[in-house]
Design a protein around this motif. Structure first.
Motif, PDB file in Angstrom:
ATOM      1  N   GLY A 125      18.733  -5.204   0.447  1.00  0.00           N
ATOM      2  CA  GLY A 125      17.956  -4.745  -0.689  1.00  0.00           C
ATOM      3  C   GLY A 125      18.049  -3.254  -0.908  1.00  0.00           C
ATOM      4  N   PHE A 126      17.379  -2.785  -1.956  1.00  0.00           N
ATOM      5  CA  PHE A 126      17.549  -1.395  -2.349  1.00  0.00           C
ATOM      6  C   PHE A 126      16.876  -0.410  -1.427  1.00  0.00           C
ATOM      7  CE2 PHE A 126      14.107  -2.960  -5.162  1.00  0.00           C
ATOM      8  CZ  PHE A 126      13.091  -2.112  -4.811  1.00  0.00           C
TER       9      PHE A 126
ATOM     10  N   ALA B 276      12.484  -6.057   6.462  1.00  0.00           N
ATOM     11  CA  ALA B 276      11.199  -6.400   7.082  1.00  0.00           C
ATOM     12  C   ALA B 276      10.039  -6.168   6.118  1.00  0.00           C
ATOM     13  CB  ALA B 276      10.996  -5.556   8.339  1.00  0.00           C
ATOM     14  N   ALA B 277       8.972  -6.934   6.296  1.00  0.00           N
ATOM     15  CA  ALA B 277       7.759  -6.778   5.483  1.00  0.00           C
ATOM     16  C   ALA B 277       6.961  -5.609   6.038  1.00  0.00           C
ATOM     17  CB  ALA B 277       6.946  -8.069   5.494  1.00  0.00           C
ATOM     18  N   GLU B 278       7.327  -4.414   5.612  1.00  0.00           N
ATOM     19  CA  GLU B 278       6.667  -3.219   6.130  1.00  0.00           C
ATOM     20  C   GLU B 278       6.344  -2.206   5.047  1.00  0.00           C
ATOM     21  OE1 GLU B 278       9.343  -1.566   8.986  1.00  0.00           O
ATOM     22  OE2 GLU B 278      10.903  -1.219   7.528  1.00  0.00           O
ATOM     23  N   TRP B 279       6.537  -2.559   3.794  1.00  0.00           N
ATOM     24  CA  TRP B 279       6.293  -1.650   2.690  1.00  0.00           C
ATOM     25  C   TRP B 279       4.928  -1.910   2.075  1.00  0.00           C
ATOM     26  CZ3 TRP B 279       9.299   2.420   1.415  1.00  0.00           C
ATOM     27  CH2 TRP B 279      10.554   2.461   1.993  1.00  0.00           C
ATOM     28  N   TYR B 280       4.262  -0.842   1.638  1.00  0.00           N
ATOM     29  CA  TYR B 280       3.001  -0.908   0.927  1.00  0.00           C
ATOM     30  C   TYR B 280       3.215  -0.275  -0.435  1.00  0.00           C
ATOM     31  CZ  TYR B 280       1.032  -2.152   5.391  1.00  0.00           C
ATOM     32  OH  TYR B 280       0.760  -2.811   6.566  1.00  0.00           O
ATOM     33  N   VAL B 281       2.590  -0.841  -1.460  1.00  0.00           N
ATOM     34  CA  VAL B 281       2.753  -0.343  -2.821  1.00  0.00           C
ATOM     35  C   VAL B 281       1.371  -0.031  -3.384  1.00  0.00           C
ATOM     36  CG1 VAL B 281       3.608  -0.867  -5.140  1.00  0.00           C
ATOM     37  CG2 VAL B 281       4.867  -1.697  -3.138  1.00  0.00           C
ATOM     38  N   ALA B 282       1.227   1.166  -3.949  1.00  0.00           N
ATOM     39  CA  ALA B 282      -0.033   1.573  -4.568  1.00  0.00           C
ATOM     40  C   ALA B 282      -0.135   0.949  -5.955  1.00  0.00           C
ATOM     41  CB  ALA B 282      -0.094   3.095  -4.673  1.00  0.00           C
ATOM     42  N   VAL B 283      -1.265   0.267  -6.187  1.00  0.00           N
ATOM     43  CA  VAL B 283      -1.530  -0.365  -7.478  1.00  0.00           C
ATOM     44  C   VAL B 283      -2.933   0.058  -7.886  1.00  0.00           C
ATOM     45  CG1 VAL B 283      -1.736  -2.535  -8.737  1.00  0.00           C
ATOM     46  CG2 VAL B 283      -0.048  -2.332  -6.889  1.00  0.00           C
ATOM     47  N   GLY B 284      -3.023   0.949  -8.829  1.00  0.00           N
ATOM     48  CA  GLY B 284      -4.320   1.490  -9.220  1.00  0.00           C
ATOM     49  C   GLY B 284      -4.931   2.263  -8.061  1.00  0.00           C
ATOM     50  N   GLU B 285      -6.157   1.921  -7.707  1.00  0.00           N
ATOM     51  CA  GLU B 285      -6.852   2.609  -6.618  1.00  0.00           C
ATOM     52  C   GLU B 285      -6.758   1.860  -5.297  1.00  0.00           C
ATOM     53  OE1 GLU B 285     -10.801   3.688  -7.719  1.00  0.00           O
ATOM     54  OE2 GLU B 285     -10.151   4.642  -9.568  1.00  0.00           O
TER      55      GLU B 285
ATOM     56  N   TRP C  72      -3.909  -0.520  -2.488  1.00  0.00           N
ATOM     57  CA  TRP C  72      -2.513  -0.755  -2.136  1.00  0.00           C
ATOM     58  C   TRP C  72      -2.353  -2.180  -1.667  1.00  0.00           C
ATOM     59  CZ3 TRP C  72      -2.641  -1.769   3.049  1.00  0.00           C
ATOM     60  CH2 TRP C  72      -3.596  -1.127   3.799  1.00  0.00           C
ATOM     61  N   ILE C  73      -1.156  -2.710  -1.868  1.00  0.00           N
ATOM     62  CA  ILE C  73      -0.856  -4.071  -1.443  1.00  0.00           C
ATOM     63  C   ILE C  73       0.258  -4.029  -0.406  1.00  0.00           C
ATOM     64  CG2 ILE C  73      -1.635  -5.168  -3.570  1.00  0.00           C
ATOM     65  CD1 ILE C  73       1.298  -5.381  -4.434  1.00  0.00           C
ATOM     66  N   GLY C  74       0.216  -4.989   0.525  1.00  0.00           N
ATOM     67  CA  GLY C  74       1.246  -5.053   1.542  1.00  0.00           C
ATOM     68  C   GLY C  74       0.654  -5.502   2.852  1.00  0.00           C
ATOM     69  N   PRO C  75       1.473  -5.642   3.861  1.00  0.00           N
ATOM     70  CA  PRO C  75       2.893  -5.264   3.837  1.00  0.00           C
ATOM     71  C   PRO C  75       3.723  -6.259   3.036  1.00  0.00           C
ATOM     72  CG  PRO C  75       2.363  -6.265   5.950  1.00  0.00           C
ATOM     73  CD  PRO C  75       1.065  -6.158   5.172  1.00  0.00           C
ATOM     74  N   LEU C  76       4.749  -5.725   2.373  1.00  0.00           N
ATOM     75  CA  LEU C  76       5.660  -6.516   1.562  1.00  0.00           C
ATOM     76  C   LEU C  76       7.084  -6.312   2.050  1.00  0.00           C
ATOM     77  CD1 LEU C  76       4.325  -5.579  -1.991  1.00  0.00           C
ATOM     78  CD2 LEU C  76       3.904  -7.711  -0.765  1.00  0.00           C
ATOM     79  N   SER C  77       7.876  -7.345   1.909  1.00  0.00           N
ATOM     80  CA  SER C  77       9.307  -7.210   2.192  1.00  0.00           C
ATOM     81  C   SER C  77       9.997  -6.668   0.941  1.00  0.00           C
ATOM     82  CB  SER C  77       9.911  -8.563   2.565  1.00  0.00           C
ATOM     83  OG  SER C  77       9.943  -9.414   1.430  1.00  0.00           O
ATOM     84  N   ILE C  78      11.230  -6.271   1.088  1.00  0.00           N
ATOM     85  CA  ILE C  78      12.022  -5.799  -0.037  1.00  0.00           C
ATOM     86  C   ILE C  78      12.140  -6.903  -1.085  1.00  0.00           C
ATOM     87  CG2 ILE C  78      14.292  -4.932  -0.714  1.00  0.00           C
ATOM     88  CD1 ILE C  78      12.340  -3.198   1.201  1.00  0.00           C
ATOM     89  N   ASP C  79      12.420  -8.116  -0.634  1.00  0.00           N
ATOM     90  CA  ASP C  79      12.554  -9.234  -1.571  1.00  0.00           C
ATOM     91  C   ASP C  79      11.269  -9.448  -2.360  1.00  0.00           C
ATOM     92  OD1 ASP C  79      15.174  -9.677  -0.797  1.00  0.00           O
ATOM     93  OD2 ASP C  79      14.656 -11.296   0.590  1.00  0.00           O
TER      94      ASP C  79
END
Length: 75
Positions: free
Chosen positions: A4-5, A10-19, A21-28
């Protein structure tokens, strides 16, 4: 193996959404959420050891410069 990009799978990413964050998320999972428009490349992403929060589009650009889209890269 296509990692992936972000260069990892691995599911280790967190993404900020508004106030929040969601995760951990994988690249997929992140790519799928962008595809169905739950997220956009303008959202901020973070992972442990990866520095501060950065826009997903900035991370895509960095990976592309370091080794091409979808290629395994090491920072």
């Amino acid at each position: 193996e296509n990692t992936g990009f972000f260069g990892e799978s691995a599911a280790e990413w967190y993404v900020a959404v508004g106030e929040r964050w969601i995760g951990p998320l994988s690249i997929d999972e992140i790519q799928e959420k962008i595809r169905v428009r739950d997220l956009s490349p303008a959202h901020y992403a973070w992972k442990k050891g990866g520095g501060g929060w950065r826009r997903i589009c900035e991370l895509e650009s960095r990976i592309a410069q370091e080794g091409g889209h979808g290629a395994e890269t090491e920072s």
